[in-house]
Design a protein around this motif. Structure first.
Motif, short mmCIF file in Angstrom:
data_model
loop_
_atom_site.label_atom_id
_atom_site.label_comp_id
_atom_site.label_asym_id
_atom_site.label_seq_id
_atom_site.Cartn_x
_atom_site.Cartn_y
_atom_site.Cartn_z
N ILE A 68 0.87 -1.22 -0.02
CA ILE A 68 0.00 0.23 0.08
C ILE A 68 0.97 1.24 -0.01
O ILE A 68 0.58 2.22 -0.73
CB ILE A 68 -0.83 -0.36 1.29
N GLU A 69 2.03 1.11 0.91
CA GLU A 69 2.88 2.57 0.92
C GLU A 69 3.26 2.66 -0.47
O GLU A 69 3.83 3.84 -0.80
CB GLU A 69 3.74 2.15 2.02
N ALA A 70 3.76 1.42 -1.15
CA ALA A 70 4.33 1.67 -2.55
C ALA A 70 3.40 2.01 -3.53
O ALA A 70 3.85 2.38 -4.60
CB ALA A 70 5.17 0.48 -2.87
N GLY A 71 2.25 2.03 -3.30
CA GLY A 71 1.07 2.25 -4.32
C GLY A 71 1.01 1.18 -5.36
O GLY A 71 0.31 1.65 -6.36
N THR A 72 1.06 0.02 -4.95
CA THR A 72 1.04 -0.98 -5.81
C THR A 72 -0.10 -2.28 -5.47
O THR A 72 0.08 -3.10 -6.10
CB THR A 72 2.43 -1.60 -6.19
#
Length: 251
Positions: free
Chosen positions: A204-208
């Motif tokens: 989630i933090e990586a946006g993936t």
């Protein structure tokens, strides 16, 4: 895509049933529990699976499943998890098996009514990152719960006392090869385990990370109550082998 079934743990919530066997070998209606997650992967077009197990009855899986030929598998591999290090700890044992390929991971006590074909196809097109499957439930505080901002998951909270959504993160996950690098960075949680929620939050933090909504019924079978429910649901409506699709594309 390859498949990983996580079937370790001691099954303490199912005592005394699990004093003499692994919980994933207990019957759910007319077949052993472990048949259902394997069939879910097979129905998604996956023909190479690794089973991660542990405890004192690991050899019984080989007696039951053999080389996976009965499921139409090309390969059914086995590995052994020592102790109870958590879901992410069990998953890391599949790194060499995955060999850089994307994987679909399913917990061995998860039983669904239909298929995850569309979710698997969507993840193949996605090409990288992760995908989780969500299901609206009456008691989300028992599970990992997504915090949503419209159609985007901004965080997953593990067993929150006050859930911020009515959804549970089901025990079906899609990951690219980066998952094993993420696991290596994790630290044990307060209960001494490597949490799969921390893995998902890293994506989630990586946006993936994307998500789909699971249609039809879904249950784990890890408690006396949910094992009883699973037997009822399968006996009344069937599972896995039914025609139809059980995942809606959302994000």
């Amino acid at each position: 895509m390859k498949g990983v079934v996580l079937a370790g743990g001691l099954g303490t919530r199912l005592l005394p049933l699990t004093k003499v066997t692994n919980k994933h070998l207990l019957p759910v209606y007319d077949r052993p529990m472990i048949y259902y997650p394997i069939q879910t992967l097979v129905n998604a077009g996956i023909t190479e699976i690794m089973l991660v197990t542990g405890g004192n009855n690991a050899g019984d899986f080989l007696k039951l499943l053999g080389n996976g030929k009965a499921f139409g598998l090309k390969h059914l591999n086995y590995t052994y998890q020592e102790g109870e290090g958590g879901i992410a700890d069990a998953l890391k044992l599949a790194e060499h098996f995955s060999d850089g390929a994307p994987i679909c991971v399913i917990l061995g006590d998860n039983i669904i009514q239909g298929h995850v074909v569309h979710a698997a196809e969507a993840f193949r097109r996605q090409g990288a990152g992760a995908k989780i499957l969500l299901k609206e439930v009456k008691d989300p505080q028992r599970f990992g719960v997504p915090v949503l901002d419209k159609q985007r998951v901004v965080k997953i909270e593990e067993k929150p006392a006050q859930p911020k959504s009515p959804y549970a993160v089901t025990g079906i996950y899609f990951y690219d090869a980066r998952v094993f690098d993420i696991i290596k960075t994790l630290k044990p949680s307060g209960r001494g385990e490597l949490e799969i929620t921390d893995v998902n939050n890293a994506y989630i933090e990586a946006g993936t990370l994307t998500w789909d909504l699971l249609d039809g019924w879904w249950t784990d079978a890890g408690t006396i109550e949910s094992l009883y429910l699973a037997n009822q649901l399968v006996s009344q409506t069937g599972a896995n082998l039914l025609a139809g699709e059980s995942v809606k594309r959302v994000a």
